[in-house]
Each structure stands twice: as C-alpha cells, then as structure tokens.
Design a protein around this motif. Structure first.
Motif, PDB file in Angstrom:
ATOM      1  N   TYR A  92       0.651  -1.352   0.077  1.00 48.31           N
ATOM      2  CA  TYR A  92      -0.338  -0.354  -0.109  1.00 48.31           C
ATOM      3  C   TYR A  92       1.245   1.224   0.008  1.00 48.31           C
ATOM      4  O   TYR A  92       0.697   2.442  -1.106  1.00 48.31           O
ATOM      5  CB  TYR A  92      -1.108   0.223   1.060  1.00 48.31           C
ATOM      6  N   ARG A  93       1.921   1.373   0.928  1.00 51.31           N
ATOM      7  CA  ARG A  93       2.437   2.181   0.445  1.00 51.31           C
ATOM      8  C   ARG A  93       3.086   2.558  -0.276  1.00 51.31           C
ATOM      9  O   ARG A  93       3.040   3.731  -0.764  1.00 51.31           O
ATOM     10  CB  ARG A  93       3.859   2.634   2.060  1.00 51.31           C
ATOM     11  N   LEU A  94       3.528   1.272  -1.215  1.00 51.01           N
ATOM     12  CA  LEU A  94       4.918   1.399  -2.706  1.00 51.01           C
ATOM     13  C   LEU A  94       4.074   2.359  -3.896  1.00 51.01           C
ATOM     14  O   LEU A  94       4.140   3.265  -4.428  1.00 51.01           O
ATOM     15  CB  LEU A  94       5.279   0.607  -3.010  1.00 51.01           C
ATOM     16  N   THR A  95       2.803   1.422  -3.481  1.00 53.41           N
ATOM     17  CA  THR A  95       1.485   2.010  -4.733  1.00 53.41           C
ATOM     18  C   THR A  95       1.076   3.404  -4.331  1.00 53.41           C
ATOM     19  O   THR A  95       1.169   3.832  -5.440  1.00 53.41           O
ATOM     20  CB  THR A  95       0.225   1.662  -4.649  1.00 53.41           C
ATOM     21  N   ARG A  96       1.082   4.412  -3.489  1.00 53.42           N
ATOM     22  CA  ARG A  96       0.533   5.124  -2.892  1.00 53.42           C
ATOM     23  C   ARG A  96       1.936   6.326  -4.132  1.00 53.42           C
ATOM     24  O   ARG A  96       1.792   7.739  -3.478  1.00 53.42           O
ATOM     25  CB  ARG A  96       0.232   5.826  -1.365  1.00 53.42           C
ATOM     26  N   GLN A  97       3.633   5.734  -3.736  1.00 59.48           N
ATOM     27  CA  GLN A  97       3.883   6.669  -3.751  1.00 59.48           C
ATOM     28  C   GLN A  97       4.354   6.664  -5.709  1.00 59.48           C
ATOM     29  O   GLN A  97       5.378   7.497  -5.702  1.00 59.48           O
ATOM     30  CB  GLN A  97       5.515   5.650  -3.373  1.00 59.48           C
ATOM     31  N   VAL A  98       4.146   5.912  -6.065  1.00 57.18           N
ATOM     32  CA  VAL A  98       4.658   6.142  -7.562  1.00 57.18           C
ATOM     33  C   VAL A  98       2.666   5.796  -8.565  1.00 57.18           C
ATOM     34  O   VAL A  98       2.275   4.892  -8.119  1.00 57.18           O
ATOM     35  CB  VAL A  98       5.444   4.129  -7.447  1.00 57.18           C
ATOM     36  N   PRO A  99       2.873   6.690  -9.265  1.00 54.65           N
ATOM     37  CA  PRO A  99       1.974   6.707 -10.320  1.00 54.65           C
ATOM     38  C   PRO A  99       1.555   5.718 -10.422  1.00 54.65           C
ATOM     39  O   PRO A  99       0.283   4.805 -11.540  1.00 54.65           O
ATOM     40  CB  PRO A  99       2.097   8.191 -10.648  1.00 54.65           C
ATOM     41  N   GLY A 100       2.518   5.173 -11.780  1.00 48.87           N
ATOM     42  CA  GLY A 100       1.936   4.324 -12.750  1.00 48.87           C
ATOM     43  C   GLY A 100       1.749   2.292 -11.397  1.00 48.87           C
ATOM     44  O   GLY A 100       0.864   1.956 -12.397  1.00 48.87           O
ATOM     45  N   LEU A 101       1.800   2.859 -10.746  1.00 45.26           N
ATOM     46  CA  LEU A 101       1.434   1.625  -9.780  1.00 45.26           C
ATOM     47  C   LEU A 101      -0.269   0.999  -9.124  1.00 45.26           C
ATOM     48  O   LEU A 101      -1.178   1.332  -9.287  1.00 45.26           O
ATOM     49  CB  LEU A 101       2.394   1.397  -8.843  1.00 45.26           C
ATOM     50  N   ARG A 102       0.225   3.053  -8.977  1.00 45.79           N
ATOM     51  CA  ARG A 102      -1.697   3.345  -8.681  1.00 45.79           C
ATOM     52  C   ARG A 102      -2.674   3.476  -9.706  1.00 45.79           C
ATOM     53  O   ARG A 102      -3.651   2.845  -9.588  1.00 45.79           O
ATOM     54  CB  ARG A 102      -1.696   5.082  -8.156  1.00 45.79           C
ATOM     55  N   ALA A 103      -1.877   3.184 -11.395  1.00 51.16           N
ATOM     56  CA  ALA A 103      -2.608   3.128 -12.240  1.00 51.16           C
ATOM     57  C   ALA A 103      -2.985   1.310 -12.835  1.00 51.16           C
ATOM     58  O   ALA A 103      -4.568   1.335 -13.072  1.00 51.16           O
ATOM     59  CB  ALA A 103      -2.352   3.836 -13.770  1.00 51.16           C
ATOM     60  N   TYR A 104      -1.852   0.823 -12.179  1.00 49.50           N
ATOM     61  CA  TYR A 104      -2.236  -0.538 -12.796  1.00 49.50           C
ATOM     62  C   TYR A 104      -3.213  -1.006 -11.351  1.00 49.50           C
ATOM     63  O   TYR A 104      -4.203  -2.131 -12.166  1.00 49.50           O
ATOM     64  CB  TYR A 104      -0.193  -0.849 -12.290  1.00 49.50           C
ATOM     65  N   GLU A 105      -3.476  -0.771 -10.251  1.00 47.70           N
ATOM     66  CA  GLU A 105      -4.185  -0.740  -9.203  1.00 47.70           C
ATOM     67  C   GLU A 105      -4.890  -0.971  -9.797  1.00 47.70           C
ATOM     68  O   GLU A 105      -6.582  -1.659  -9.476  1.00 47.70           O
ATOM     69  CB  GLU A 105      -3.255  -0.308  -7.652  1.00 47.70           C
ATOM     70  N   LEU A 106      -5.751   0.633 -10.417  1.00 46.16           N
ATOM     71  CA  LEU A 106      -6.589   0.219 -10.673  1.00 46.16           C
ATOM     72  C   LEU A 106      -7.339   0.294 -11.822  1.00 46.16           C
ATOM     73  O   LEU A 106      -8.933  -0.691 -11.729  1.00 46.16           O
ATOM     74  CB  LEU A 106      -7.200   2.013 -11.225  1.00 46.16           C
ATOM     75  N   SER A 107      -6.369  -1.115 -12.728  1.00 48.61           N
ATOM     76  CA  SER A 107      -7.288  -1.428 -13.639  1.00 48.61           C
ATOM     77  C   SER A 107      -7.370  -3.125 -12.619  1.00 48.61           C
ATOM     78  O   SER A 107      -8.211  -3.905 -13.249  1.00 48.61           O
ATOM     79  CB  SER A 107      -5.904  -1.766 -14.941  1.00 48.61           C
TER      80      SER A 107
END
Length: 246
Positions: A111-126
C-alpha cells in the motif's frame, strides 16, 4: 549427522523468492530505480525465470491478484438460484479481503509503495476494475430481463467495490491494526441493506384498491381519494387496507 541435528530450512518457492527480492530492492533503492535484472540477480535466478511468473515489473507488486480473481470468479460461477445475488457479491468481495489479511505486513508495505508510484496506482485501478467487472457480469446475469437490470448490476457492483476498498484502505492506513474483517463486514452490510431487497424483487404492478383508494406504488407512495365529508375512521380504514394490499 545425528538424529538431533536440525534440518536445513527449505528455500522459498521461486515465485516467493522473486517477490521478496523485488520488495527488498524497492525499499532500498526505490521502485523506479530497480530493474528486473536487479531483482533476478538478488534472487539468484535468470530473467527467463522472472518472466515465467510475472509478465512485467508491475505484476511482481501484485503477485496474488490473478489467483484471487480466479477464485472469486469460480465462487460466483458456483452460485445457484438459492443465493441472494447482492449477498453473494458481498461474500465474493470478502475473498479479496482474505487475501490482504493473510499477510498484513506485506499488504501494508505494498500500500505504501503504491501510494508513492503513480504508475502502480494506475495499475492497481486496472486490477480493481477487473474485480468490479466480474461482479457486474454475475449480477447482470441474475437481473437479466428486469427493468433496469443492467443498470442495477453495474451500480451494485461499483458499490460493493467502493465499500470494500473504503474499509480496506482505512485498515491499511492504520498499519494493519485492528480487525479488517469487522470493518469490511460493516461496509458490505451497508451495501446489502441498501440494495439487496429492492434488487432481487421485480417491481410490483399497480393494483386497484378498494372503493375510493389508489394503489400502493412500487416506491411506497400511496394515493388516497375519498369524499371530503368522510369520517376520519373511514380514512384510516381505507389507508390501512391500501397498505396491506401494497
């Protein structure tokens, strides 16, 4: 070797070793600065082994979602007509929570990592969208042929995902403290209370009431038509009759 000697610890499966190596490097160097070559070097395997398990570096951050999505899809496919559909999709969402709750430390770290990396946030949304689509497809099949069946299915699926994620993220922001299951149950109970009864029953057709009354409408509106000089007891009697028939 004597019988009292401890057996050497078994090495973790390669997939788990790759995930562990990746997160160690993400924490030490940062996500963007870590390459697949760095991960396989630390894990002691080749690039081919990495891509056998993970199509991309993003996938190693979410190693359990494919299996969880498959489990949830199978759970919904095994549903029968005896299962109330909104309750069923809420129970399916609880399978996703179980995945997070089985390893709180890893879930919080991700969760911490995903909040820091915009690309991972987009991946999580998918990934979230794929869960929502699976829920909506099940509900669309259950509500087929009903007025606004597709609309109801899509709205309820979105509500289930939103409620689940709201409770889950609160738990993750608390560093995994407290009872994640209780928080998610509370959120999903709200969805069931809001949608279950109305979604599972087709709208009732309008019915004529007894002399001088209108019909109880599907949205609980009652229209009462009577004489101006009718006694109060008569109005109450006609209203009770209309509600009993509604």
């Amino acid at each position: 070797m004597s019988s009292s000697s401890a057996a050497p610890a078994a090495k973790p499966p390669m997939r788990d070793a790759l995930v562990a190596a990746a997160f160690r490097l993400f924490l030490e160097r940062g996500y963007e600065q870590t390459t697949v070559d760095d991960i396989v070097a630390l894990a002691g395997v080749g690039r081919r082994s990495f891509f056998r398990y993970f199509p991309s570096k993003e996938d190693v951050v979410f190693p359990d979602h494919e299996g969880c999505l498959a489990e949830m899809t199978a759970f919904l496919a095994a549903s029968g007509p005896e299962h109330e559909p909104v309750r069923r999709v809420c129970d399916a969402a609880r399978l996703v929570l179980r995945m997070y709750a089985e390893n709180p430390a890893f879930s919080v770290q991700r969760y911490r990592l995903t909040r820091q990396v915009p690309g991972l946030r987009a991946y999580e949304l998918s990934v979230v969208w794929r869960y929502e689509r699976a829920l909506a497809e099940y509900l669309r099949a259950r509500f087929a042929g009903r007025p606004d069946g597709t609309l109801s299915a899509d709205v309820i699926a979105a509500a289930v995902v939103a409620a689940h994620n709201n409770a889950l993220r609160c738990w993750l922001r608390s560093e995994g403290e407290g009872d994640a299951g209780a928080a998610v149950d509370h959120a999903l109970t709200y969805v069931q209370r809001t949608y279950a009864r109305s979604a599972d029953a087709p709208a009732a057709p309008a019915r004529g009431g007894p002399a001088g009354t209108g019909a109880a409408q599907p949205d609980d509106v009652v229209v009462l038509v009577t004489r101006r000089d009718a006694p109060l007891w008569r109005l109450v009697q006609e209203l009770e009759t209309a509600l009993d028939r509604g």
